[in-house]
Write an enzyme that holds these catalytic residues in place. Sequence first.
Site: not given
Ligand code: DX5
Ligand code: ZN
Length: 237
Positions: A45, A47, A49, A80
Amino acid sequence: MLEFGNSSLETNALIEIAPSILSADFARLGDHVHAVAAGGATLLHVDVMDGHFVPNITIGPPVVASLRKATDLPLDVHLMIENPEQYIPAFADAGADWISVHQEACVHLHRTLQMIRGLNRNAGVVINPATPVQTLEDVLDMVDHVLVMSVNPGFGGQKFIPMALDKVRKLAAMRAERRSNFRIEIDGGVTAENIADVVRAGVEIVVAGNGVYANGNPSDNVRRLLKLAQEATLQRV
Ligand code: DX5
Ligand code: ZN
């Protein structure tokens, strides 16, 4: 990968753990990716941002391209960002296998999902904690997965919001009613303490950041989460 169960609400009973590299050490990213693969992770995964849609900035296509060279794991890219359609082709080119966009970030959600599908990538739609699942009704037949946020997006290590489980149950019911076959993914605050509840609610893809990388050995942590998830599928009703 593990397959379980045959309850009427499960159209896709394949459980996968998707470690979120947001909680990894970015200076040792390659090692941290290999560690989770060794532990049984079947998806990574990623992320993304932009400091606008969420109050944090992370990575862009160059890092995805480097990850692509470092691992065979499918890359699950969670955008995001505002105006995701401007960047989707670059992430696809960089090697993203799955691309998810937020319902809240897409004025023309149908068009954006079509764009991802047109690039032959798995298309996903994401909802924030305040967004009802009903807002997805008209796109459910064009997505490969629905990602339910169980924290407000922006940071790893936040506390799980239990209301997300109701959304998962509703989505599983909608899927059964429409005979759709999208998969249900959850993201945020999942740990060894709550992963069984998450899987019993109907989740098939579990994102975990801090639960994998914050303490101990990432391989062992993935192994443990997978085992707990496996046991929980046997308890689904
Ligand atoms: C949050 C991200 C998640 C985050 C999850 O905005 O989308 O993917 O990395 O991390 P944990 O499991 O630590 O909440
Ligand atoms: Zn995420």
